[in-house]
Design a protein around this motif. Structure first.
Motif, short mmCIF file in Angstrom:
data_model
loop_
_atom_site.label_atom_id
_atom_site.label_comp_id
_atom_site.label_asym_id
_atom_site.label_seq_id
_atom_site.Cartn_x
_atom_site.Cartn_y
_atom_site.Cartn_z
N GLN A 88 0.82 -1.20 0.00
CA GLN A 88 0.00 0.00 0.00
C GLN A 88 0.86 1.25 0.00
OE1 GLN A 88 -2.71 -0.27 3.27
NE2 GLN A 88 -3.85 -1.98 2.38
N LEU A 92 -0.43 2.19 -3.49
CA LEU A 92 -1.74 2.81 -3.34
C LEU A 92 -1.61 4.25 -2.89
CD1 LEU A 92 -4.83 2.43 -3.33
CD2 LEU A 92 -4.63 1.86 -0.90
N SER A 94 -3.83 7.09 -1.46
CA SER A 94 -5.14 7.31 -0.85
C SER A 94 -5.29 8.79 -0.53
CB SER A 94 -5.31 6.46 0.41
OG SER A 94 -4.30 6.74 1.36
N CYS A 122 -5.26 4.18 -6.95
CA CYS A 122 -5.64 5.39 -6.19
C CYS A 122 -7.05 5.25 -5.65
CB CYS A 122 -5.54 6.62 -7.08
SG CYS A 122 -5.97 8.15 -6.23
N VAL A 123 -7.24 5.73 -4.43
CA VAL A 123 -8.56 5.84 -3.82
C VAL A 123 -8.78 7.31 -3.47
CG1 VAL A 123 -9.99 5.24 -1.84
CG2 VAL A 123 -8.52 3.50 -2.88
N ASN A 125 -11.49 9.69 -1.57
CA ASN A 125 -12.68 9.74 -0.72
C ASN A 125 -13.10 11.19 -0.49
OD1 ASN A 125 -12.30 6.91 -0.37
ND2 ASN A 125 -13.27 7.06 1.62
N TYR A 141 -5.51 8.09 5.42
CA TYR A 141 -5.22 8.56 4.07
C TYR A 141 -3.79 9.08 4.00
CZ TYR A 141 -10.33 8.59 3.80
OH TYR A 141 -11.65 8.24 3.84
#
Length: 308
Positions: A88, A92, A94, A122-123, A125, A141
């Motif tokens: 992550q 990733l 975030s 990628c996330v 929110n 995050y």
């Protein structure tokens, strides 16, 4: 306490064999036996009975295993957890922000990263301001993007301002004010306005501007969504006060953003949990800065954006 001792203890219990347990953990039976003796000495418990050349749990050993089994099971999962965290951290990205910033700033910045042939997951929110700040502080995050000031000043966050934007008036290109170089509050007060509901950040900015002037805005439509405000303006429901990030205009939209005659600027910042940061977070921030530089070259962004 020696973690290898705990691992060999659990493996002996689950396999029923010292030889099998030592083979599973890639150590010799004699080394495994020494680790068990070390564990018993540290705990001051007799975990095994060694009669008949076999290891059998004592009553103390059985109770210790039953009450610590969930902890011991977690030891076997540590390597997997660490691998997931590394994945992550390395792959990733975030992000957390408000909806208009996600649409007007983060989305085009991520596309810019992709155009540079950078592969990543990628996330994004969207959270309320208070939740956004607290979740970044809790390391949920990598990066948050917000306007200043922050809501919760007691959180342990790193705050890095990177952009200032000038407030303007968003309108259709066929609006009577669209030909003016800038918009006075007196002119703005003569036309219907679309605004957020009270208590939201953009509504507070609008109210602050007018309260200082003694004028009263003619607010015809209220909504809880900044993107909906933009759609209402595009459809002709009225004008709104926004900046060229949250009110970013696509090339094919019949909209124009004119600066307010009185200069009002908003500061945007990235927020980070304290401690080490993934390298990809830094590359994302640089992509945002590059996108802003490109926007400063467009007519809508000229003289309305300042990098910090």
């Amino acid at each position: 306490m020696n973690l290898r001792s705990l691992r060999i203890f659990r493996r002996v219990v689950t396999t029923g064999s010292l030889a099998q347990a030592s083979q599973d953990l890639n150590i010799s039976p004699s080394a495994a036996s020494r680790l068990l003796s070390l564990l018993e000495a540290e705990l001051k418990l007799n975990l095994f009975s060694r009669s008949k050349r076999r290891l059998e749990l004592t009553e103390e050993g059985d109770r210790f295993y039953r009450q610590t089994e969930h902890i011991l099971r977690g030891l076997d999962e540590m390597e997997l957890i660490a691998a997931e965290i590394r994945a992550q951290t390395n792959e990733l990205l975030s992000l957390v922000t408000a909806a208009p910033l996600a649409m007007g700033l983060i989305s085009p910045s991520l596309v810019l990263m992709q155009q540079r042939d950078e592969a990543f997951d990628c996330v994004i929110n969207v959270e309320t301001r208070f939740d956004l700040e607290s979740k970044v502080a809790a390391r949920a995050y990598n990066v948050g993007v917000i306007s200043l000031p922050i809501e919760n000043g007691i959180l342990d966050l790193t705050i890095e301002p990177f952009l200032e934007t000038r407030l303007g008036v968003l309108m259709r290109t066929d609006h009577p004010l669209a030909r003016q170089a800038d918009i006075t509050l007196e002119a703005l007060a003569r036309y219907p306005i679309v605004a957020l509901t009270k208590g939201q950040r953009w509504r507070e900015r609008l109210d602050d501007i007018f309260s200082a002037s003694g004028l009263t805005p003619e607010i015809r439509v209220e909504t809880t969504s900044t993107p909906v405000v933009k759609n209402l303006v595009r459809d002709g429901a009225g004008l709104t006060v926004v900046d060229c990030i949250c009110g970013r205009i696509a090339d094919d939209e019949p909209l124009v953003l004119k600066p307010l005659a009185i200069e009002k600027w908003i500061t945007y910042a990235t927020i980070h949990p304290n401690g080490p940061r993934p390298a990809r977070s830094g590359r994302f921030i640089e992509a945002m800065r590059d996108f802003i530089r490109a926007e400063m070259g467009r007519s809508q962004g000229r003289d309305m954006l300042r990098l910090i």
